[in-house]
Design an enzyme around this catalytic site. Sequence first.
Site, PDB file in Angstrom:
ATOM      1  N   ASP A  12       0.853  -1.178   0.000  1.00  0.00           N
ATOM      2  CA  ASP A  12       0.000   0.000   0.000  1.00  0.00           C
ATOM      3  C   ASP A  12       0.894   1.236   0.000  1.00  0.00           C
ATOM      4  O   ASP A  12       2.094   1.146   0.273  1.00  0.00           O
ATOM      5  CB  ASP A  12      -0.898   0.002   1.251  1.00  0.00           C
ATOM      6  CG  ASP A  12      -1.801   1.213   1.313  1.00  0.00           C
ATOM      7  OD1 ASP A  12      -2.482   1.486   0.316  1.00  0.00           O
ATOM      8  OD2 ASP A  12      -1.805   1.924   2.336  1.00  0.00           O
ATOM      9  N   SER A  13       0.280   2.382  -0.248  1.00  0.00           N
ATOM     10  CA  SER A  13       1.034   3.636  -0.211  1.00  0.00           C
ATOM     11  C   SER A  13       1.479   3.986   1.208  1.00  0.00           C
ATOM     12  O   SER A  13       2.334   4.838   1.388  1.00  0.00           O
ATOM     13  CB  SER A  13       0.150   4.765  -0.757  1.00  0.00           C
ATOM     14  OG  SER A  13      -1.051   4.823  -0.011  1.00  0.00           O
ATOM     15  N   CYS A  75      -3.811  -0.860  -2.043  1.00  0.00           N
ATOM     16  CA  CYS A  75      -4.057   0.552  -2.351  1.00  0.00           C
ATOM     17  C   CYS A  75      -5.014   0.685  -3.538  1.00  0.00           C
ATOM     18  O   CYS A  75      -4.752   0.162  -4.630  1.00  0.00           O
ATOM     19  CB  CYS A  75      -2.727   1.216  -2.680  1.00  0.00           C
ATOM     20  SG  CYS A  75      -2.876   2.966  -3.009  1.00  0.00           S
ATOM     21  N   GLU A 154      -6.288   8.970   9.735  1.00  0.00           N
ATOM     22  CA  GLU A 154      -4.974   8.809  10.378  1.00  0.00           C
ATOM     23  C   GLU A 154      -4.929   9.542  11.715  1.00  0.00           C
ATOM     24  O   GLU A 154      -4.240   9.126  12.642  1.00  0.00           O
ATOM     25  CB  GLU A 154      -3.870   9.301   9.433  1.00  0.00           C
ATOM     26  CG  GLU A 154      -3.766   8.393   8.229  1.00  0.00           C
ATOM     27  CD  GLU A 154      -2.472   8.511   7.453  1.00  0.00           C
ATOM     28  OE1 GLU A 154      -1.567   9.256   7.869  1.00  0.00           O
ATOM     29  OE2 GLU A 154      -2.380   7.840   6.404  1.00  0.00           O
ATOM     30  N   CYS A 186     -11.203   3.302  -0.826  1.00  0.00           N
ATOM     31  CA  CYS A 186      -9.916   3.785  -0.311  1.00  0.00           C
ATOM     32  C   CYS A 186      -9.634   3.029   0.980  1.00  0.00           C
ATOM     33  O   CYS A 186     -10.558   2.783   1.767  1.00  0.00           O
ATOM     34  CB  CYS A 186      -9.992   5.286  -0.036  1.00  0.00           C
ATOM     35  SG  CYS A 186      -8.509   5.958   0.734  1.00  0.00           S
ATOM     36  N   HIS A 188      -8.468   3.855   3.695  1.00  0.00           N
ATOM     37  CA  HIS A 188      -8.726   4.552   4.963  1.00  0.00           C
ATOM     38  C   HIS A 188     -10.205   4.623   5.340  1.00  0.00           C
ATOM     39  O   HIS A 188     -10.543   4.833   6.492  1.00  0.00           O
ATOM     40  CB  HIS A 188      -8.200   5.986   4.878  1.00  0.00           C
ATOM     41  CG  HIS A 188      -6.711   6.091   4.899  1.00  0.00           C
ATOM     42  ND1 HIS A 188      -5.917   5.485   3.968  1.00  0.00           N
ATOM     43  CD2 HIS A 188      -5.889   6.739   5.750  1.00  0.00           C
ATOM     44  CE1 HIS A 188      -4.651   5.766   4.240  1.00  0.00           C
ATOM     45  NE2 HIS A 188      -4.598   6.518   5.312  1.00  0.00           N
TER      46      HIS A 188
HETATM   47  N1  DGL Z   1      -3.996   3.901   0.117  1.00  0.00           N
HETATM   48  C1  DGL Z   1      -4.597   4.945  -0.667  1.00  0.00           C
HETATM   49  C2  DGL Z   1      -5.800   4.374  -1.431  1.00  0.00           C
HETATM   50  O1  DGL Z   1      -6.404   3.398  -1.037  1.00  0.00           O
HETATM   51  C3  DGL Z   1      -5.003   6.130   0.185  1.00  0.00           C
HETATM   52  C4  DGL Z   1      -3.867   6.973   0.687  1.00  0.00           C
HETATM   53  C5  DGL Z   1      -3.071   7.649  -0.413  1.00  0.00           C
HETATM   54  O2  DGL Z   1      -3.535   8.641  -1.010  1.00  0.00           O
HETATM   55  O3  DGL Z   1      -1.971   7.182  -0.658  1.00  0.00           O
HETATM   56  O4  DGL Z   1      -6.147   4.892  -2.465  1.00  0.00           O
END
Ligand code: DGL
Length: 269
Positions: A12-13, A75, A154, A186, A188
């Site tokens: 993931d990012s 992600c 977060e 997403c 989050h």
């Molecule tokens: N993990 C990213 C997503 O699911 C969200 C956070 C980011 O912008 O990197 O798209």
Amino acid sequence: MVDPKQPIGVFDSGVGGLTVVRALSTVLPSENIVYFGDTARVPYGPKSQHVVREYALQDTDILLQHNVKMIVVACNTVSSVALDVVQKRARLPVFGVILPGAEAAVKATKNKRIGVIGTVGTILSKAYTNAIKQLDKNITVISQPCPLFVPLAEEGWIEHKATELIAREYLFPLVQEKIDTLVLGCTHYPLLKPAIRKVFPETTILIDSGEATALAVRSYLEQNGLKNPSMLKPNLQFFVSDIPHRFSEIGERFLGKKLGKIHRIPVPH
Ligand code: DGL
């Protein structure tokens, strides 16, 4: 030969993909998992497709060094714009979160009006819209980027007044459009379910793409005899490209339990 005991690689990012690890661990409690979160370069959501594709390749290479049996791209932004490069590089089974999320939403909708929320990158790519339309061209998809949800999750502002206010602002157009199903596109957003729920009528179905993906991964492993048969406690390993302040605390919120030891792997900047 693939050994079912080999770990599932997840990337993931940043920290958000831990919601997908949580979903995987729930439906596949014996699986060993190697997680990489690119915390040094997060967020990916506002970045160009070119850069996200470059990062996705580097993230894939990191997982490949850990002898993974498959890769789950947690992600949504990467799954939307770079799944093809990951697949090409990995030469292993690769699961993104878009198709499982889209399939679950198509199954759930009754009035054929689906809402999709995600990062700017995910929404601009139209990946969910295209996947949903391919499954059923008669479905109307209404999309909305919700970039402020990422820092709110977060920060742990789960049932905070500010989060509710922002959720109303972003989501009211979807209520007006009378969607009956909403894809949380997403990593989050599952954390913000309580605030998101409040904006919609009780009957609106929220689809967690991470959960839908975990179920798809389970079916794949079962059908291919690749599920880890071990009864031992699985090994969950966490790698990140930076260990920012409060990482363990934030990570715990996403994973739903303590992370244990976190290792750092440097990435190019
Ligand atoms: N993990 C990213 C997503 O699911 C969200 C956070 C980011 O912008 O990197 O798209």
